[in-house]
Scaffold this active site. Structure first.
Site, PDB file in Angstrom:
ATOM      1  N   GLU A 190       0.854  -1.184   0.000  1.00 53.90           N
ATOM      2  CA  GLU A 190       0.000   0.000   0.000  1.00 53.90           C
ATOM      3  C   GLU A 190       0.893   1.237   0.000  1.00 53.90           C
ATOM      4  O   GLU A 190       1.860   1.264   0.756  1.00 53.90           O
ATOM      5  CB  GLU A 190      -0.917   0.034   1.230  1.00 53.90           C
ATOM      6  CG  GLU A 190      -1.953   1.146   1.128  1.00 53.90           C
ATOM      7  CD  GLU A 190      -2.936   1.201   2.303  1.00 53.90           C
ATOM      8  OE1 GLU A 190      -2.770   0.426   3.264  1.00 53.90           O
ATOM      9  OE2 GLU A 190      -3.842   2.022   2.240  1.00 53.90           O
TER      10      GLU A 190
ATOM     11  N   MET B  27       0.197  -2.796   8.693  1.00 57.85           N
ATOM     12  CA  MET B  27      -0.441  -2.959   7.388  1.00 57.85           C
ATOM     13  C   MET B  27      -1.315  -4.202   7.358  1.00 57.85           C
ATOM     14  O   MET B  27      -0.882  -5.281   7.764  1.00 57.85           O
ATOM     15  CB  MET B  27       0.662  -3.016   6.314  1.00 57.85           C
ATOM     16  CG  MET B  27       0.131  -3.192   4.917  1.00 57.85           C
ATOM     17  SD  MET B  27      -0.913  -1.775   4.433  1.00 57.85           S
ATOM     18  CE  MET B  27      -2.047  -2.612   3.322  1.00 57.85           C
ATOM     19  N   GLU B  28      -2.508  -4.008   6.801  1.00 64.86           N
ATOM     20  CA  GLU B  28      -3.553  -5.028   6.877  1.00 64.86           C
ATOM     21  C   GLU B  28      -3.525  -6.042   5.738  1.00 64.86           C
ATOM     22  O   GLU B  28      -4.574  -6.592   5.387  1.00 64.86           O
ATOM     23  CB  GLU B  28      -4.917  -4.326   6.880  1.00 64.86           C
ATOM     24  CG  GLU B  28      -5.325  -3.655   5.549  1.00 64.86           C
ATOM     25  CD  GLU B  28      -4.996  -2.170   5.445  1.00 64.86           C
ATOM     26  OE1 GLU B  28      -4.076  -1.716   6.159  1.00 64.86           O
ATOM     27  OE2 GLU B  28      -5.649  -1.481   4.631  1.00 64.86           O
ATOM     28  N   ASN B  29      -2.383  -6.329   5.140  1.00 64.10           N
ATOM     29  CA  ASN B  29      -2.321  -7.294   4.041  1.00 64.10           C
ATOM     30  C   ASN B  29      -3.195  -8.505   4.331  1.00 64.10           C
ATOM     31  O   ASN B  29      -3.175  -9.040   5.436  1.00 64.10           O
ATOM     32  CB  ASN B  29      -0.883  -7.797   3.854  1.00 64.10           C
ATOM     33  CG  ASN B  29       0.115  -6.679   3.902  1.00 64.10           C
ATOM     34  OD1 ASN B  29       0.078  -5.788   3.076  1.00 64.10           O
ATOM     35  ND2 ASN B  29       0.991  -6.713   4.905  1.00 64.10           N
TER      36      ASN B  29
ATOM     37  N   HIS C  56      -7.154  -2.628  14.877  1.00 67.17           N
ATOM     38  CA  HIS C  56      -7.348  -1.842  13.651  1.00 67.17           C
ATOM     39  C   HIS C  56      -7.028  -2.689  12.415  1.00 67.17           C
ATOM     40  O   HIS C  56      -7.839  -2.786  11.490  1.00 67.17           O
ATOM     41  CB  HIS C  56      -6.454  -0.603  13.710  1.00 67.17           C
ATOM     42  CG  HIS C  56      -6.514   0.274  12.503  1.00 67.17           C
ATOM     43  ND1 HIS C  56      -7.136   1.494  12.492  1.00 67.17           N
ATOM     44  CD2 HIS C  56      -6.027   0.113  11.244  1.00 67.17           C
ATOM     45  CE1 HIS C  56      -7.030   2.043  11.303  1.00 67.17           C
ATOM     46  NE2 HIS C  56      -6.351   1.224  10.511  1.00 67.17           N
ATOM     47  N   GLU C  57      -5.864  -3.299  12.422  1.00 64.67           N
ATOM     48  CA  GLU C  57      -5.466  -4.086  11.239  1.00 64.67           C
ATOM     49  C   GLU C  57      -6.398  -5.272  11.055  1.00 64.67           C
ATOM     50  O   GLU C  57      -6.770  -5.619   9.938  1.00 64.67           O
ATOM     51  CB  GLU C  57      -4.016  -4.543  11.346  1.00 64.67           C
ATOM     52  CG  GLU C  57      -3.001  -3.415  11.545  1.00 64.67           C
ATOM     53  CD  GLU C  57      -3.176  -2.244  10.615  1.00 64.67           C
ATOM     54  OE1 GLU C  57      -3.595  -2.435   9.456  1.00 64.67           O
ATOM     55  OE2 GLU C  57      -2.899  -1.097  11.053  1.00 64.67           O
TER      56      GLU C  57
ATOM     57  N   HIS D 292      -9.692  -4.292   9.473  1.00 63.73           N
ATOM     58  CA  HIS D 292      -9.600  -4.031   8.031  1.00 63.73           C
ATOM     59  C   HIS D 292     -10.000  -5.256   7.209  1.00 63.73           C
ATOM     60  O   HIS D 292     -10.317  -5.123   6.034  1.00 63.73           O
ATOM     61  CB  HIS D 292      -8.167  -3.658   7.649  1.00 63.73           C
ATOM     62  CG  HIS D 292      -7.874  -2.180   7.653  1.00 63.73           C
ATOM     63  ND1 HIS D 292      -8.710  -1.247   7.080  1.00 63.73           N
ATOM     64  CD2 HIS D 292      -6.820  -1.476   8.124  1.00 63.73           C
ATOM     65  CE1 HIS D 292      -8.180  -0.034   7.214  1.00 63.73           C
ATOM     66  NE2 HIS D 292      -7.029  -0.146   7.858  1.00 63.73           N
TER      67      HIS D 292
ATOM     68  N   GLU E 170     -10.157   3.768   5.996  1.00 58.78           N
ATOM     69  CA  GLU E 170      -9.401   4.229   7.157  1.00 58.78           C
ATOM     70  C   GLU E 170     -10.270   4.925   8.210  1.00 58.78           C
ATOM     71  O   GLU E 170     -10.162   4.637   9.393  1.00 58.78           O
ATOM     72  CB  GLU E 170      -8.231   5.108   6.731  1.00 58.78           C
ATOM     73  CG  GLU E 170      -7.167   4.367   5.901  1.00 58.78           C
ATOM     74  CD  GLU E 170      -6.610   3.110   6.568  1.00 58.78           C
ATOM     75  OE1 GLU E 170      -6.826   2.932   7.787  1.00 58.78           O
ATOM     76  OE2 GLU E 170      -5.979   2.292   5.861  1.00 58.78           O
TER      77      GLU E 170
END
Ligand code: PHE
Ligand code: ZN
Length: 883
Positions: free
Chosen positions: A131, A273-275, A307-308, A311, A330
């Site tokens: 991202e 990061m929410e990969n 949070h992640e 997502h 977001e």
């Protein structure tokens, strides 16, 4: 090949959006991993609109193309062109398969975007960050979020050097190759955009946990970290489990793969990061242990892990059509994270923390040269738009809508949103449409909030008519112009309010001409015009209004309260947030008093009310700590027409001195001693609250009796059972320039030499040294062997803390602070444009500095801007700054 500004200064506009002419339905990737060179083979199953085949153009940056085939045939050189970061291919049709093989160089990647090396060549590991547009640094692709594909990924690497091989999706086999290498394959059945792709390869340890979803599906949670860090991952695992359970209960959302991987790295540009299926975390937001993490950091780990994870639905299952819609994922995910944290901890404290952050980070952004709408209309570099506006203000907009719909209505709306748009790339219109449709309401008016930058000012005037026993509240709104938006419109502002009688009790509300809710003690008024009046009837005495309860809208409230009115709310408002807010407003007035050297009614009222609360044992210790903290220097600066940061600092110190004197030295010392007697290692709310109050009391004591405070701080430092107490004491010593600071710093340096996250705190605490002297310290710290411009956390811990959180120390009138920062930004930019651009936003607000600093800042920024070869990232920031 690069994004240096001379290459491409183009603006991307929301209004130019076009659906992709080509799509990719399936992606097969094979990686032959190596630190210096990695080869990536990609097979793309293409689809295009058969009515008008457009030329096939794929994004690709810094790739060495080794091989290219279309539908199984090698492509002649005449049939493709690779220039300006675009690969153009002739002859592709609907259903074609394009195969490419490229080489990339992870060890040379200092920008930490694409495939890169974390740690040393000998012991580090490989990982990706895609991202927003990192995937094009790995292979050729339609690198935009509205191209969704299913991925099959095969990793091959030396077994000894890369024993662990991970990619997003479900595991689909692994085995040995003949030459000491091994392989592993992963299949992700859920179509996803390329920015959610990830892989990790190296020597990592793991902890595992079995999890059974609410509907009974078993799956596995795995957290990975380097050997020295794996024992600090237990707290994150617990937090992950809590977050998963919460999302099932609060939103009915379950996880959708057989395994969920989480990896910690010390080399990361952002928080995490929410990969899909393979979240990657900055170690700062994953590792937690009492000896090296503060209570705040524990809460941050819990929040970011959640949070992640959240997502996975708000971002991954339903993603964004284009990057202008970034807040769709977001803002919504921050809101969900805030709800979760409120449920896990204290809702009032969480709200205070979130609003304080909004005011410190977002309001100044909205008031300065970088102001942009939550949905920007254009950008040059998307990485510059991961901002407090998109995240925090974006969350406030969701909160307003959620408040409008009520608990059940919002849940109905979210169910509708997830089911209607599952597997799609959506827009903010889709979001509001789904929420509205599920409730038979048109929420279209809220779109204006997404399009308009700037913080509205809401002015409240109240008039009591004793003869008619009516109270008329007039609310008007105004938003100042922002760059590119000279004219602002009125927005729908929900104002939650209550009225208090002179004895501090809430009175029943009878709104004229409105029977609904008559007699309730709290209600929401929506102000959607420039000015509106509301008349309340049957009001027995002139009331004190409590407005914007719970911070019901992200606006600046201006109200002609008498200090005594605010003091009344500070003592009696049962809404914990508004109670704090009354104290903040009173403190801000007191600050104005001090600056103008006039009547001290507000200062008296503030000190008086707080010293009364200080003696009231029914007040929660953590809330009390927050109540005892006046608005920060950045927030106070927003009240000035011309800012002199040293002056603001000095006035804020005076404010605290008055408060400490009013409470009294002995009372403070007694309270400190009582709190210190309770020292514990526990993380429960009460223990955390005691530590927070203890620190605040010590800081206040330091204002009026530094000698005593430094003695206590030294004892606290020496005996601290955890990082919260240790760092709190160290900060008091360092900021008070205590003689004991030196030894404590040396001790800390040695004790934590091998712990990067603790060392970051060692740098930060010194970067916050007040006054002009800090510049020398920053220079000294830069030459410490532990300092490096290559690690984003380290850069932020020194330069970020100094330039962003130490206005008094950064803004030297001689401009030497600005020059040092500009010089480092230039060097940093050559290594990591994302980090340099973000750090450069520390110059925000320079236009409002007093003339001497203003001139110095301008010349430093202008000199930086004139430097050839800056990245597109940094160019966009400095140019906006100078506009
Ligand atoms: N999407 C990440 C988050 O908010 C942030 C991020 C953006 C991380 C860009 C890396 C790069 O959770
Ligand atoms: Zn996010």
């Amino acid at each position: 090949m690069t994004n240096r500004s001379d290459a491409s200064p183009t603006l991307i506009r929301l209004s130019d959006y076009q659906a992709p002419a080509w799509r990719v339905s399936r992606v097969e990737l094979t990686f032959d991993l190596g630190i210096d060179a990695t080869e990536v083979t990609s097979r793309l199953q293409l689809a295009c609109d058969p009515t008008g085949p457009a030329p096939l153009r794929l994004d690709g940056e810094g790739l060495t193309l080794l091989d290219i085939q279309l539908d199984g045939q090698p492509l002649p050189e005449s049939a493709w062109r690779y220039q300006d970061n675009v690969l153009e291919v002739d002859g592709a049709r609907d259903g074609s398969v394009l195969e490419t093989r490229v080489r990339v160089t992870p060890a040379a990647n200092t920008a930490l975007e694409g495939l890169y090396l974390s740690g040393s060549r000998e012991t580090g590991f490989l990982l990706t960050q895609c991202e927003a547009e990192g995937f094009r640094h790995i292979t050729f692709f339609l690198d935009r979020p509205d191209v969704l594909a299913s991925y099959t990924v095969t990793l091959r690497a030396d077994r000894e050097r890369f024993p662990v091989l991970l990619a997003g999706g479900n595991p689909d086999g692994h085995g040995e190759l003949d030459d000491g290498r091994h392989w592993a394959r992963f299949v992700d059945p859920h179509p996803k955009p390329s920015y959610l792709f990830a892989l990790v390869a190296g020597r990592l340890q793991k902890i595992e946990r079995d999890y059974v979803t609410g509907s009974g599906r078993p799956l596995q949670l795995v957290i990975w970290a380097e050997a020295d860090a794996i024992r600090h991952c237990g707290y994150a695992m617990d937090a992950l489990e809590r977050a998963m359970r919460w999302d099932e209960q609060a939103y009915g959302r379950e996880y959708d793969l057989d395994v969920f991987h989480v990896v910690a790295t010390h080399d990361f540009n952002m928080g995490a990061m929410e990969n899909k299926g393979l979240n990657i975390f900055n170690a700062k937001y994953l590792l937690a242990d009492p000896d090296s993490s503060t209570d705040e950091e524990y809460r941050a780990v819990e929040a970011v892990v959640a949070h992640e994870y959240f997502h996975n639905w708000s971002g991954n299952r339903v993603t964004c059509r284009d990057w202008f819609q970034l807040s769709l994922k977001e803002g919504l995910t921050v809101f969900r994270e805030q709800q979760f944290s409120a449920d896990m901890n204290s809702p009032a404290l969480k709200r205070i923390e979130d609003v304080a952050l909004l005011r410190r980070a977002q309001f100044p952004e909205d008031a300065g040269p970088l102001a942009h709408p939550v949905r920007p209309a254009q950008y040059s570099e998307i990485n510059n738009f991961y901002t407090a506006t998109v995240y925090e203000k974006g969350s406030e907009l969701v909160r307003m809508v959620a408040g409008r719909l009520g608990r059940d209505g919002f849940r109905r709306g979210m169910d509708q949103y997830f089911s209607r748009h599952d597997g799609q790339a959506a827009t903010l219109e889709d979001f509001l449409g789904a929420l509205g449709d599920a409730n038979g309401i048109d929420l279209g008016a809220y779109l204006a909030w997404y399009a308009q930058a700037g913080t509205p000012r809401l002015t409240a005037r109240g008039r009591y008519d004793a003869a008619h026993r009516t109270y008329t509240l007039t609310l008007s709104q105004h938003t100042a112009p922002t760059p590119g938006q000279p004219h602002k419109r009125a927005l729908p502002i929900p104002v939650k309010l209550a009225l208090f009688d002179p004895r501090g009790r809430m009175v029943p509300l009878h709104l004229a001409g409105n029977g609904a809710d008559a007699g309730a003690s709290e209600r929401v008024l929506v102000v959607d015009k420039a000015e509106q009046s509301f008349v309340f009837e049957q009001v027995e005495a002139a009331p004190v209004p409590s407005l914007l309860r719970g911070f019901s809208a992200p606006v600046i409230l201006e109200c002609d309260y008498a200090p005594a009115d605010l003091a009344l709310l500070l003592r009696h408002d049962p809404d914990g947030f508004n109670r704090w807010e009354a104290g903040q407003q009173l403190a801000a007035r007191a600050y104005d008093n001090l600056r103008e050297g006039n009547s001290s009614a507000a200062l008296d009222a503030w000190c008086e009310a707080l010293s009364a609360l200080f003696g009231d044992t029914s007040v929660d210790a953590a809330l009390l700590a927050d109540l005892l903290t006046p608005p920060g220097e950045i927030e106070l600066s927003e009240r000035e027409r011309q800012v002199n940061p040293s002056h603001v600092h000095a006035l804020r110190q005076q404010l605290q001195e008055h408060l400490a004197l009013r409470i009294g030295r002995e009372t403070l010392e007694q309270r400190y001693t009582a709190l210190a007697a309770h020292t514990s290692l526990e993380l429960d709310a009460a223990s955390q609250a005691r530590r927070r109050l203890k620190r605040r009391v010590l800081e206040l004591l330091a204002r009026i009796d530094p000698w005593a405070a430094h003695g206590l701080a030294t004892l606290q430092y020496d005996n601290a059972p955890n990082m919260t107490d240790r760092l709190g004491a160290l900060a008091v010593l360092v900021r008070g320039d205590a003689p004991q600071a030196h030894a404590a710093l040396a001790h800390f340096r040695e004790r934590y030499a091998d712990n990067p996250l603790a060392m970051d705190k060692w740098f930060s605490v010194q970067a916050l040294l007040p006054g002009a002297v800090v510049l020398e310290r920053v220079r000294q710290l830069e030459s410490d062997p532990a300092f490096t411009l290559k690690n984003p956390n380290r850069v932020n811990s020194l330069f970020g803390a100094w330039a962003r959180s130490n206005p008094d120390g950064f803004h030297r009138p001689d401009g030497s602070g600005y020059q040092l920062l500009a010089e480092r930004l230039r060097q940093l930019d050559a290594l990591n444009p994302q980090v340099s651009a973000r750090l450069a936003t520390a110059f925000n607000g320079w236009q409002r500095l007093e003339p001497t600093r203003h001139a110095a800042a301008r010349s430093a920024i202008a000199a930086l801007a004139a430097h050839p070869g800056l990245s597109r990232n940094l160019t966009e920031i400095v140019q906006s700054m100078l506009q």
